[in-house]
Design a protein around this motif. Structure first.
Motif, PDB file in Angstrom:
ATOM      1  N   LEU A  39       0.798  -1.123   0.150  1.00 45.21           N
ATOM      2  CA  LEU A  39      -0.082  -0.233  -0.218  1.00 45.21           C
ATOM      3  C   LEU A  39       0.968   1.224   0.041  1.00 45.21           C
ATOM      4  O   LEU A  39       1.768   0.990   0.729  1.00 45.21           O
ATOM      5  CB  LEU A  39      -0.851  -0.333   1.373  1.00 45.21           C
ATOM      6  N   GLN A  40       0.608   2.313  -0.631  1.00 45.40           N
ATOM      7  CA  GLN A  40       1.271   3.735  -0.796  1.00 45.40           C
ATOM      8  C   GLN A  40       0.271   4.715  -0.966  1.00 45.40           C
ATOM      9  O   GLN A  40      -0.482   4.579  -0.624  1.00 45.40           O
ATOM     10  CB  GLN A  40       1.830   3.508  -2.684  1.00 45.40           C
ATOM     11  N   ALA A  41       0.504   5.208   0.371  1.00 43.22           N
ATOM     12  CA  ALA A  41      -0.165   6.599   0.985  1.00 43.22           C
ATOM     13  C   ALA A  41       0.855   7.795   1.182  1.00 43.22           C
ATOM     14  O   ALA A  41       2.013   7.762   0.587  1.00 43.22           O
ATOM     15  CB  ALA A  41       0.021   6.228   2.450  1.00 43.22           C
ATOM     16  N   SER A  42       0.100   8.889   0.129  1.00 43.00           N
ATOM     17  CA  SER A  42       0.804   9.552  -0.395  1.00 43.00           C
ATOM     18  C   SER A  42      -0.461  11.264  -0.447  1.00 43.00           C
ATOM     19  O   SER A  42      -1.270  10.614   0.122  1.00 43.00           O
ATOM     20  CB  SER A  42       1.335   9.285  -1.877  1.00 43.00           C
ATOM     21  N   GLY A  43      -0.103  12.125  -0.629  1.00 42.06           N
ATOM     22  CA  GLY A  43      -0.344  13.550  -0.396  1.00 42.06           C
ATOM     23  C   GLY A  43      -0.379  14.279   1.060  1.00 42.06           C
ATOM     24  O   GLY A  43      -1.021  15.432   0.476  1.00 42.06           O
ATOM     25  N   GLY A  44       0.118  14.450   1.615  1.00 38.93           N
ATOM     26  CA  GLY A  44       0.530  14.829   3.139  1.00 38.93           C
ATOM     27  C   GLY A  44       1.083  16.525   2.989  1.00 38.93           C
ATOM     28  O   GLY A  44       1.506  16.158   1.649  1.00 38.93           O
ATOM     29  N   GLY A  45       0.862  17.182   2.972  1.00 30.25           N
ATOM     30  CA  GLY A  45       2.526  17.947   3.447  1.00 30.25           C
ATOM     31  C   GLY A  45       1.869  18.933   4.727  1.00 30.25           C
ATOM     32  O   GLY A  45       1.397  18.435   5.980  1.00 30.25           O
ATOM     33  N   LEU A  46       2.356  20.223   3.919  1.00 32.16           N
ATOM     34  CA  LEU A  46       1.858  21.269   5.540  1.00 32.16           C
ATOM     35  C   LEU A  46       0.863  22.187   5.033  1.00 32.16           C
ATOM     36  O   LEU A  46       0.948  22.604   3.562  1.00 32.16           O
ATOM     37  CB  LEU A  46       3.264  22.665   5.328  1.00 32.16           C
ATOM     38  N   VAL A  47      -0.259  22.357   5.530  1.00 34.05           N
ATOM     39  CA  VAL A  47      -1.073  23.549   5.571  1.00 34.05           C
ATOM     40  C   VAL A  47      -1.419  24.340   6.888  1.00 34.05           C
ATOM     41  O   VAL A  47      -1.164  23.202   7.345  1.00 34.05           O
ATOM     42  CB  VAL A  47      -2.119  22.007   4.975  1.00 34.05           C
ATOM     43  N   GLN A  48      -2.737  25.229   6.169  1.00 37.28           N
ATOM     44  CA  GLN A  48      -2.357  26.318   7.332  1.00 37.28           C
ATOM     45  C   GLN A  48      -3.799  26.196   7.590  1.00 37.28           C
ATOM     46  O   GLN A  48      -4.703  25.155   7.116  1.00 37.28           O
ATOM     47  CB  GLN A  48      -2.397  27.436   7.019  1.00 37.28           C
ATOM     48  N   ALA A  49      -3.940  26.618   8.953  1.00 34.71           N
ATOM     49  CA  ALA A  49      -5.136  25.695   9.448  1.00 34.71           C
ATOM     50  C   ALA A  49      -6.846  26.670   8.697  1.00 34.71           C
ATOM     51  O   ALA A  49      -6.570  27.468   8.264  1.00 34.71           O
ATOM     52  CB  ALA A  49      -5.327  26.483  11.061  1.00 34.71           C
ATOM     53  N   GLY A  50      -8.025  25.231   8.192  1.00 32.36           N
ATOM     54  CA  GLY A  50      -8.842  25.610   7.593  1.00 32.36           C
ATOM     55  C   GLY A  50      -7.893  26.149   5.906  1.00 32.36           C
ATOM     56  O   GLY A  50      -8.917  25.260   4.983  1.00 32.36           O
ATOM     57  N   GLY A  51      -7.391  24.447   5.914  1.00 38.74           N
ATOM     58  CA  GLY A  51      -7.098  24.105   4.404  1.00 38.74           C
ATOM     59  C   GLY A  51      -7.862  22.998   4.508  1.00 38.74           C
ATOM     60  O   GLY A  51      -7.920  22.053   5.106  1.00 38.74           O
ATOM     61  N   SER A  52      -6.609  22.663   3.373  1.00 41.29           N
ATOM     62  CA  SER A  52      -7.670  21.149   2.389  1.00 41.29           C
ATOM     63  C   SER A  52      -6.302  20.556   2.307  1.00 41.29           C
ATOM     64  O   SER A  52      -5.167  21.249   1.759  1.00 41.29           O
ATOM     65  CB  SER A  52      -8.838  21.035   1.810  1.00 41.29           C
TER      66      SER A  52
END
Length: 125
Positions: free
Chosen positions: A2-15
């Motif tokens: 299984l490969q999970a991807s798409g994480g990152g740094l985002v500000q509160a309220g973001g997506s």
């Protein structure tokens, strides 16, 4: 795998949108229920959301209900977790997992047979 991807740094309220993809133990990905769990620093891993093999049944923890949406595309062999209105407390490593009992979405970690490597989600305040 299984490969999970798409994480990152985002500000509160973001997506952010996380994706879980792969082939599980030679069986088609499509036969498995898939779940997302997360583990924040210093805390135990917790259930976030799950979806059955067909995509017809889903489940969410109370902490993400109404903000996160899980979906799957069996043609592409992928499960997505759309995360909206993110909060700093959503910061964690997010893991996807596959359950061979694919007909119902389940919450317990021990029900899940295969795990991905995790993707970091960081929400700044």
């Amino acid at each position: 795998q299984l490969q999970a991807s798409g994480g990152g740094l985002v500000q509160a309220g973001g997506s952010l949108r996380l994706t879980c993809a792969g082939v599980v133990s030679g069986r088609t990905f499509n036969n498995y229920a898939i779940a997302w769990f997360r583990q924040a620093p210093g805390k135990e891993r917790e259930f976030v959301s799950s979806i059955d093999w067909s995509g017809g049944n889903t489940d969410y923890s109370d902490s993400v209900k109404g903000r996160f949406a899980i979906s799957r595309d069996n043609d592409k062999k992928m499960v997505d977790l759309q995360m909206n209105s993110l909060k700093p407390e959503d910061t964690a490593i997010y893991y996807c997992a596959a359950d061979a009992y694919g007909v119902a979405p389940r919450r317990a970690e021990y029900e899940y047979d295969y795990w991905g490597q995790g993707t970091q989600v960081t929400v700044s305040s």
